[in-house]
Design an enzyme around this catalytic site. Structure first.
Site, mmCIF file in Angstrom:
data_model
loop_
_atom_site.group_PDB
_atom_site.id
_atom_site.type_symbol
_atom_site.label_atom_id
_atom_site.label_comp_id
_atom_site.label_asym_id
_atom_site.label_seq_id
_atom_site.Cartn_x
_atom_site.Cartn_y
_atom_site.Cartn_z
ATOM 1 N N LEU A 42 -26.435 -8.914 25.515
ATOM 2 C CA LEU A 42 -27.451 -9.915 25.867
ATOM 3 C C LEU A 42 -26.891 -10.992 26.796
ATOM 4 O O LEU A 42 -25.736 -11.392 26.691
ATOM 5 C CB LEU A 42 -28.004 -10.543 24.584
ATOM 6 C CG LEU A 42 -28.644 -9.512 23.634
ATOM 7 C CD1 LEU A 42 -29.082 -10.180 22.337
ATOM 8 C CD2 LEU A 42 -29.814 -8.791 24.298
ATOM 9 N N HIS A 43 -27.754 -11.438 27.691
ATOM 10 C CA HIS A 43 -27.361 -12.439 28.687
ATOM 11 C C HIS A 43 -28.548 -13.348 28.978
ATOM 12 O O HIS A 43 -29.613 -13.204 28.351
ATOM 13 C CB HIS A 43 -26.853 -11.739 29.960
ATOM 14 C CG HIS A 43 -27.774 -10.677 30.487
ATOM 15 N ND1 HIS A 43 -29.068 -10.945 30.903
ATOM 16 C CD2 HIS A 43 -27.607 -9.347 30.652
ATOM 17 C CE1 HIS A 43 -29.637 -9.832 31.319
ATOM 18 N NE2 HIS A 43 -28.783 -8.831 31.154
ATOM 19 N N HIS A 46 -32.052 -11.935 29.155
ATOM 20 C CA HIS A 46 -32.721 -11.721 27.858
ATOM 21 C C HIS A 46 -33.191 -13.064 27.291
ATOM 22 O O HIS A 46 -34.247 -13.146 26.657
ATOM 23 C CB HIS A 46 -31.775 -11.045 26.863
ATOM 24 C CG HIS A 46 -31.330 -9.676 27.294
ATOM 25 N ND1 HIS A 46 -30.073 -9.430 27.789
ATOM 26 C CD2 HIS A 46 -31.978 -8.491 27.305
ATOM 27 C CE1 HIS A 46 -29.960 -8.151 28.090
ATOM 28 N NE2 HIS A 46 -31.096 -7.550 27.810
#
Ligand code: PAF
Length: 289
Positions: A42-43, A46
């Site tokens: 996730l980054h 997201h």
């Protein structure tokens, strides 16, 4: 309670039955639900999906499932970055209500045989280069939508073809869910944020923003009257000149049907996919006409 917000990091819910029980309790209390499907790693991209989901619904469910059926035999399924603890911490900080992280056997039990396929949308652009990829995506997303039963589901515009396909399938199969697209989050130099950017070495990372820059140049040229086919040909050549190893496509399409456009006609979208070392990067922008 398992899977819920509260003290500490979210604890994943692993089964369809537990997911349904949690969602049903919220529904019984009159609450609305948004789903953010992810494959983890996730980054901030997201994060933008979750923020949009939080703005739309009372409860946000994020799914974390690296879906084997959307990877080709030569692709990076085994190497795809996985760190569930880091992802759970990310989702906790983002104020997600429930993390659904099923095992492969929960999603695809023995005997599983159904595939959702969208001919015409799923076999062009990325689908022509990655046969079967969008069947895998459409199938798992439909399963997640049926399992979670959300009012809204959020997807990034970076994967524009995926978004168009999911909208089509949800409409065609009469799913009572609103599919929402969220604008691409970019680094300061224009590179679209992606889990696969982690594959870039420093020299490749310096080249990568040219994907977005070249799309922007082509949009400017088409808006100024250049022929679409020529602008796309020159865009692909510019990517090669910038240092990309291989260009899969550089195309201008109808944003609803993904059909190639010979002449500018709204809504239009310019999309490109190109390889840089181990990374295959995709990006797209709207063509304002
Ligand atoms: O965009 C992704 O991360 C995946 O394709 C999705 C939508 C979670 C389906 O596996």
């Amino acid at each position: 309670m398992s899977g819920s917000r509260g003290e500490g990091t979210l604890v994943p819910v692993r089964t369809k039955a537990d997911l349904r029980a949690r969602v049903s309790a919220w529904r019984a209390a009159g609450e609305t639900i948004a789903l953010v499907p992810t494959m983890g790693a996730l980054h901030v991209g997201h994060g933008a999906l979750i923020e949009a989901a939080r703005g739309a619904a009372d409860r946000v469910v994020a799914s974390l499932f690296v879906n084997p059926t959307q990877f080709g035999p030569q692709e990076d399924f085994a190497a795809y970055p996985r760190d569930e603890a880091a992802d759970a911490a990310f989702l906790t900080r983002a104020d997600v209500d429930l993390l659904y992280a099923p095992a492969v056997a929960e999603m695809y039990p023995d005997g599983f045989a159904t595939t959702v396929s969208v001919p015409g949308l799923g076999d062009r652009l990325c689908g022509a280069i990655r046969p079967g990829h969008f069947d895998g995506v459409a199938t798992v997303v439909m399963k997640l939508l049926i399992q979670a039963g959300p009012d809204f589901a959020f997807f990034g515009e970076k994967d524009f073809q995926q978004l168009v396909i999911i909208r089509r399938v949800a409409a065609d199969l009469d799913l009572p869910v609103r599919i929402e697209g969220v604008p691409t989050v970019r680094e300061g130099d224009g590179l679209a944020v992606s889990s696969r950017n982690a594959y870039l070495d420093p020299a490749q990372r310096a080249i990568a923003p040219a994907l977005h820059g070249t799309l922007q140049d082509a949009v400017r040229r088409i808006a100024a009257g250049a022929e679409i086919s020529l602008a796309c040909e020159e865009g692909a050549a510019a990517l090669g000149a910038a240092g990309f190893d291989k260009v899969d496509y550089f195309a201008c399409v109808d944003a609803r049907t993904l059909a190639p456009l010979a002449a500018p006609s709204p809504p239009a979208r310019l999309l490109a996919a190109a390889h840089l070392g181990r990374a295959r990067l995709i990006d797209n922008i709207a063509l304002a006409l």
